[in-house]
Design a protein around this motif. Structure first.
Motif, PDB file in Angstrom:
ATOM      1  N   HIS A  33       0.876  -1.180   0.000  1.00  0.00           N
ATOM      2  CA  HIS A  33       0.000   0.000   0.000  1.00  0.00           C
ATOM      3  C   HIS A  33       0.909   1.224   0.000  1.00  0.00           C
ATOM      4  N   ILE A  34       1.047   1.843  -1.158  1.00  0.00           N
ATOM      5  CA  ILE A  34       1.923   3.006  -1.299  1.00  0.00           C
ATOM      6  C   ILE A  34       1.123   4.278  -1.053  1.00  0.00           C
ATOM      7  N   MET A  35       1.551   5.056  -0.057  1.00  0.00           N
ATOM      8  CA  MET A  35       0.871   6.302   0.288  1.00  0.00           C
ATOM      9  C   MET A  35       1.292   7.381  -0.706  1.00  0.00           C
ATOM     10  N   LYS A  36       0.352   7.863  -1.468  1.00  0.00           N
ATOM     11  CA  LYS A  36       0.674   8.805  -2.540  1.00  0.00           C
ATOM     12  C   LYS A  36       1.089  10.171  -2.017  1.00  0.00           C
ATOM     13  N   ASN A  37       2.146  10.704  -2.586  1.00  0.00           N
ATOM     14  CA  ASN A  37       2.622  12.047  -2.267  1.00  0.00           C
ATOM     15  C   ASN A  37       2.487  12.901  -3.521  1.00  0.00           C
TER      16      ASN A  37
END
Length: 475
Positions: A33-37
């Motif tokens: 789960h990649i937390m978007k920046n």
């Protein structure tokens, strides 16, 4: 989560098939789960050059390469192209069943075969085409996503091939889609900058696993990197960034521009045991006939070629970022295109290796630049307005044709709403939508070997480390 449960269930039955098709690591990476920046992505896209498919920073030119797509995404370099047809009658029958299943959505109240309801139609339903439906879902969400988040029928032939363990070269297709989306994103930003009132939010319809761009930045820029997680032996590299919160960067542009001492040229060598690329401890030469698959992977990553995607063919120019492969960087030269048709472009990608012997640099070697490179960089790149002009004007001359290309031997949960293409459901948190330059420098030519193929590239090694008060050589 629905998708993760489906992965775990089918892994028990199809792991060996996924490994045979070269997609096991890519499928397992989707449990991250990649937390978007948003700010980070926006900032790095501003540095993109559409003509060279590289990021141009004040101190260097860098790129997302086939190596990065393979290591970070788990995609394979080997196999048939994504446009391969189904020749076998049994496989064509399976495709017809998938198409029929897709058509039923348009006849129902659901309207479209969105990925979430498509999954509901196959999970625990004992369908004879569940595996192919699973792979089509994976392709539609994580590999070649679309804004509407629907399962496209053009993905079915690939899914059918993969379900039988037939390898498809997804790495070049994924990288082509990333390059295409980066150029689309960059052109959108440039167009918006000409508006009197610049919008705070805008939407770009990307059709690639765009989260890989963010992960690539985290892996290479130490000053932009949050604290990664420790992963277990056998875990995919992407799990290092599972639910990791991004750093708060006040000025991403400044951080990128000032990262001269914070850029990691070869972070991928740390994952040699996970990524299927050969990174030796010591340098060595090897005959072409003795190349193993892992060695061949490194060679393919180094060669200039055409990347065949679904909707475009993009040029791959690793000779512009040689230091990312442990090779000394020389002045990059113009390379002609081989993209008249997808078939021609694909033949260029998988052309035979012409060298009899190949060189592998040691994994921890710190590459450098030739003495003439800083002069070219200062003239052509730092004078940014003229960068593209210099690229387009440098054509292959008579002198460059005499030289063979060389490489130096040196140092979404189940909810579809609000999920942007490129950051699939369980990977997001929120959404906001020439001839050679010859400067007469005193250099000596080292014995080198051809890895680039068709690139007029002459690698020279300076007698002394190039000195510049502007520090245009790279540390």
């Amino acid at each position: 989560m629905k998708w993760v449960r489906w992965v775990d269930e089918l892994k028990l039955k199809y792991e060996s098939v996924w490994k045979k098709a070269g997609i096991f690591e890519a499928i397992m990476s989707t449990k991250s789960h990649i937390m978007k920046n948003q700010d980070l992505v926006y900032g790095v896209v501003e540095k993109w050059c559409c003509e060279t498919n590289t990021f141009v920073l004040p101190f260097c030119e860098v790129a997302i390469t086939l190596e990065d797509v393979m290591v970070l995404g788990g995609y394979s370099l080997f196999g048939d192209p994504v446009f391969s047809l189904l020749e076998d009658q049994e496989m064509r029958e399976v495709e017809k069943k998938l198409i029929f299943a897709r058509q039923q959505f348009y006849k129902s109240k659901q309207g479209k075969p969105r990925t979430s309801i498509w999954m509901d139609s196959f999970i625990n339903k004992s369908s004879e085409i569940e595996h192919e439906a699973f792979l089509a879902t994976w392709l539609a969400i994580f590999v070649f996503p679309h804004k509407s988040m629907v399962v496209k029928s053009c993905l079915f032939p690939i899914a059918v091939h993969l379900a039988r363990g037939n390898p498809i070269a997804l790495a070049p297709a994924v990288l082509a889609s990333l390059y295409k989306d980066l150029s689309l994103f960059k052109k959108t930003i440039d167009d918006l900058k000409t508006m009197v009132k610049f919008p705070l939010e805008f939407e770009v319809n990307v059709q690639s696993p765009f989260y890989l761009v963010q992960v690539w930045v985290w892996e290479r820029f130490k000053n932009l990197q949050p604290q990664p997680k420790l992963i277990n032996n056998g875990d995919h590299v992407l799990l290092r960034w599972h639910k990791v919160k991004a750093l708060k960067i006040d000025n991403v542009r400044f951080a990128l521009d000032s990262a001269v001492d914070d850029f990691l040229w070869r972070p991928n060598v740390r994952f040699a045991d996970k990524c299927g690329v050969f990174y030796p401890n010591d340098e060595f030469w090897i005959c072409k006939k003795d190349l193993g698959k892992e060695m061949l992977s490194f060679v393919i990553c180094l060669r200039v070629c055409e990347l065949v995607g679904f909707e475009s063919v993009e040029q791959y120019l690793p000779h512009r970022v040689a230091m990312q492969f442990g090779m000394d960087q020389d002045v990059p030269s113009y390379v002609p295109r081989f993209n008249a048709t997808k078939a021609i472009a694909w033949k260029n990608y998988c052309r035979p290796i012409s060298d009899k012997k190949l060189y592998f640099p040691p994994r921890f070697f710190e590459a450098d630049v030739t003495t003439r490179y800083p002069k070219w960089w200062k003239k052509s790149v730092l004078g940014r307005d003229h960068f593209v002009m210099n690229i387009m004007k440098r054509k292959r001359g008579a002198r460059s044709r005499k030289h063979q290309p060389h490489v130096g031997k040196t140092k979404r949960s189940s909810n579809d709403v609000g999920s942007p293409p490129g950051f699939p459901p369980n990977l997001v948190d929120t959404i906001n939508i020439g001839t050679f330059c010859d400067d007469g420098s005193n250099t000596k030519t080292r014995k080198v070997v051809d890895l680039y193929g068709d690139v007029p590239y002459e690698n020279t090694l300076p007698r002394k480390r190039p000195v510049s008060k502007d520090k245009l050589y790279f540390q």
